[in-house]
Structures are given as C-alpha cells and as structure tokens.
Design a protein around this motif. Structure first.
Motif, PDB file in Angstrom:
ATOM      1  N   GLU A  96      -0.989   6.480  49.813  1.00  0.00           N
ATOM      2  CA  GLU A  96      -0.070   5.608  49.075  1.00  0.00           C
ATOM      3  C   GLU A  96       0.318   4.442  49.977  1.00  0.00           C
ATOM      4  OE1 GLU A  96       2.595   6.968  45.735  1.00  0.00           O
ATOM      5  OE2 GLU A  96       3.946   6.949  47.460  1.00  0.00           O
ATOM      6  N   TYR A  97       0.300   3.255  49.400  1.00  0.00           N
ATOM      7  CA  TYR A  97       0.373   2.017  50.172  1.00  0.00           C
ATOM      8  C   TYR A  97       1.542   1.169  49.681  1.00  0.00           C
ATOM      9  CZ  TYR A  97      -1.547  -2.311  52.270  1.00  0.00           C
ATOM     10  OH  TYR A  97      -1.759  -3.454  52.996  1.00  0.00           O
ATOM     11  N   SER A  98       2.362   0.712  50.625  1.00  0.00           N
ATOM     12  CA  SER A  98       3.499  -0.148  50.299  1.00  0.00           C
ATOM     13  C   SER A  98       3.311  -1.487  50.986  1.00  0.00           C
ATOM     14  CB  SER A  98       4.807   0.503  50.765  1.00  0.00           C
ATOM     15  OG  SER A  98       5.896  -0.383  50.590  1.00  0.00           O
ATOM     16  N   SER A 115      -5.303   6.716  39.677  1.00  0.00           N
ATOM     17  CA  SER A 115      -4.799   5.615  40.509  1.00  0.00           C
ATOM     18  C   SER A 115      -3.588   5.001  39.832  1.00  0.00           C
ATOM     19  CB  SER A 115      -5.875   4.544  40.706  1.00  0.00           C
ATOM     20  OG  SER A 115      -6.972   5.064  41.413  1.00  0.00           O
ATOM     21  N   SER A 123       2.840  10.942  40.286  1.00  0.00           N
ATOM     22  CA  SER A 123       3.135  10.681  41.700  1.00  0.00           C
ATOM     23  C   SER A 123       4.279  11.579  42.143  1.00  0.00           C
ATOM     24  CB  SER A 123       3.506   9.218  41.913  1.00  0.00           C
ATOM     25  OG  SER A 123       4.661   8.895  41.174  1.00  0.00           O
ATOM     26  N   TYR A 141       0.966   2.480  55.100  1.00  0.00           N
ATOM     27  CA  TYR A 141       0.715   3.682  54.306  1.00  0.00           C
ATOM     28  C   TYR A 141       1.884   4.646  54.486  1.00  0.00           C
ATOM     29  CZ  TYR A 141      -4.095   2.487  53.147  1.00  0.00           C
ATOM     30  OH  TYR A 141      -5.210   1.874  52.638  1.00  0.00           O
ATOM     31  N   ASP A 142       2.199   5.332  53.418  1.00  0.00           N
ATOM     32  CA  ASP A 142       3.236   6.358  53.479  1.00  0.00           C
ATOM     33  C   ASP A 142       2.772   7.437  54.463  1.00  0.00           C
ATOM     34  OD1 ASP A 142       4.854   8.636  53.034  1.00  0.00           O
ATOM     35  OD2 ASP A 142       5.267   7.980  50.983  1.00  0.00           O
ATOM     36  N   ILE A 183       3.600  -1.198  45.284  1.00  0.00           N
ATOM     37  CA  ILE A 183       3.265   0.175  45.672  1.00  0.00           C
ATOM     38  C   ILE A 183       1.978   0.560  44.930  1.00  0.00           C
ATOM     39  CG2 ILE A 183       3.995   2.583  45.692  1.00  0.00           C
ATOM     40  CD1 ILE A 183       5.783   0.922  47.392  1.00  0.00           C
ATOM     41  N   SER A 184       1.044   1.137  45.647  1.00  0.00           N
ATOM     42  CA  SER A 184      -0.189   1.597  44.995  1.00  0.00           C
ATOM     43  C   SER A 184      -0.641   2.888  45.664  1.00  0.00           C
ATOM     44  CB  SER A 184      -1.286   0.534  45.094  1.00  0.00           C
ATOM     45  OG  SER A 184      -1.609   0.261  46.449  1.00  0.00           O
ATOM     46  N   GLY A 185      -1.388   3.687  44.906  1.00  0.00           N
ATOM     47  CA  GLY A 185      -1.859   4.939  45.483  1.00  0.00           C
ATOM     48  C   GLY A 185      -2.826   5.647  44.558  1.00  0.00           C
ATOM     49  N   THR A 186      -3.316   6.766  45.055  1.00  0.00           N
ATOM     50  CA  THR A 186      -4.221   7.616  44.260  1.00  0.00           C
ATOM     51  C   THR A 186      -3.792   9.066  44.416  1.00  0.00           C
ATOM     52  OG1 THR A 186      -5.773   7.827  46.109  1.00  0.00           O
ATOM     53  CG2 THR A 186      -6.179   6.055  44.509  1.00  0.00           C
TER      54      THR A 186
END
Length: 256
Positions: A123-125, A172, A223, A113-114, A164-167
């Motif tokens: 936010e996830y890498s 989302s 973002s 996670y960032d 990369i994903s996040g909310t």
C-alpha cells in the motif's frame, strides 16, 4: 608753473583719499547654505520577480483505526514567480507600511509504502504540494538610507493533493483527495534600493499548513482501513528578488 601743477596734484590726491575714507566698510558676503534634496522615499507601487527554494516538514499518514502511522519527507523544490505591491512612507518617518500580493510555482512531493500493511498487501501513500501558491500579506519596515528591513504576514493559498493506492490479492484500489488550502504565512526580509526605481531583496517566508487531509474508500474495497488521514506541517521558502518601482524616490544627494 611747475610749482602750481605740483600743488594742484597734491590737493586732488588729498581730496580723493578723504573721499575714500568716508565710504562705508564693505560687508563680507556669505555663501548661501546648501539646499538638501528630499530623503529617499519608499512610497509608491512596484512590480517584481523572484527565484528561490522551498522545503517542507515531514508528512505523516495514519490508517484510521489501525493504531499506527508512518512519516515520509517531502522533496525540496525550486520556486519562482512575481509580486505586485505598494508602499507608503510618512514624510519624515523611518517606517514603511505596505501591502503585497505574490503568486509563484512550487512542487513538493513525497511518498512511502505502508511499513506494516505492506507485509501483507503493498500500500502506497503519496503527497504533492503545488504546483502553485499565492500570498496576500501586509508589510511593516524600517529604513536606514536606502536599506529597508521588514516583517510581513497574512494569508497563503496552497494546492495540496494526497493519494493512497494498494493491492489486496487480485483487488486493486486507489483514492485521491485534492484541496486548495487557505492558511497563514509570516516572515521577513531586507531590501536595498540600487536606484530610485530598482531594488533587490532577500526574503524568508513560512507557510503554516497544519492541516489533515483524508482519503476514504468505499466499503466494498477490501482494505484493512476504510480511510487514511495525512497530516502536513509547514513549508519554508527562501528567495531573492528584483523590484521595479513606478515613479521612484528622490536621490540621496545634496544640491549646492
């Protein structure tokens, strides 16, 4: 009569002794020298299989324009696959030249996670290297009897994927980039011929990724960064293998 017989025997005996004395002396007979079989030769083509392990250097993700980055380690992986190659050893030389192709399975994965943006919006890498790789390498070795010590190097092909994903609030977002990267590889090993056809080996190879992969989002995604760069370094591999050589070399024995 008796005296005549004795005289005859004496004369014949003397004549036989004289004839034997006139014969030439018998020359000694030498045994033929041993005939050596040709030394073991590595010349020929082979097919083989291997198993081992792989581990990678850390991956580092930089939110572009954010002024910081964060790293995460990649898990180690089992590797396994096959090889196909050919060797050439000049007659009377200890050196062996070869060309080898290798295809195998590996799967290195890591994620994080960032640590900064996560305070506001999770936010996830993540990174995945694999599930396959390939190599085309040249090989140069030197032999001692049935032992072959060699170095090799060439080109490697690796599949790399970054996500990369996040909310952010109720929104989302996610992005993925996947590429097959062509890069360099170098290493070496030792091989031992158990018989004219079968050999075993132990080998280390380094795959130098040295690449940056970018994941970009559309401008409509709210973002904090429009894109993310993820840097990869190298992959280390270590394996043991079994090769079968077609034809086989001459055995290291002497024939008498």
């Amino acid at each position: 009569m008796k005296k005549l017989l004795l005289a005859t025997v004496a004369v014949l005996g003397t004549a036989g002794f004289a004839s034997a004395a006139d014969l030439p002396a018998r020359m000694p007979v030498k045994a033929p020298p041993p005939v050596m079989a040709p030394a073991f030769s590595w010349t020929g083509c082979y097919i083989g299989g291997f198993v081992g392990g792989a581990w990678g250097d850390d991956a580092t993700t930089y939110p572009v324009g954010a002024g910081y980055g964060y790293s995460y380690s990649l898990d180690s992986s089992f590797i396994g696959g096959g090889t196909l190659g050919c060797n050439w050893q000049p007659i009377g030389s200890q050196f062996v030249l070869g060309l080898e192709g290798e295809v195998g399975y590996l799967s290195l994965e890591g994620s994080a996670y960032d640590p900064v943006l996560g305070l506001v919006a999770p936010e996830y890498s993540s990174t995945k290297i694999g599930d396959w790789y390939g190599m085309i390498t040249g090989r140069l070795g030197v032999t001692w009897d049935r032992a072959l010590l060699y170095v090799k190097g060439g080109v490697a092909f690796v599949d790399v994927e970054t996500a990369i994903s996040g909310t952010l609030g109720a929104v989302s977002y996610a992005g993925t980039t996947s590429d097959t990267i062509a890069t360099w590889t170098v290493g070496g090993g030792v091989e031992w011929a158990m018989s004219p056809n079968w050999s075993i080996k132990a080998e280390y190879m380094y795959i130098g990724l040295d690449e940056t992969q970018t994941v970009a989002f559309p401008a409509t995604v709210p973002s904090f960064a429009a894109s993310y760069d993820t840097e990869f370094n190298g992959i280390h591999t270590a394996k043991v293998g079994l090769n079968y050589r077609f034809g086989g070399g001459a055995p290291l024995v002497a024939r008498y």
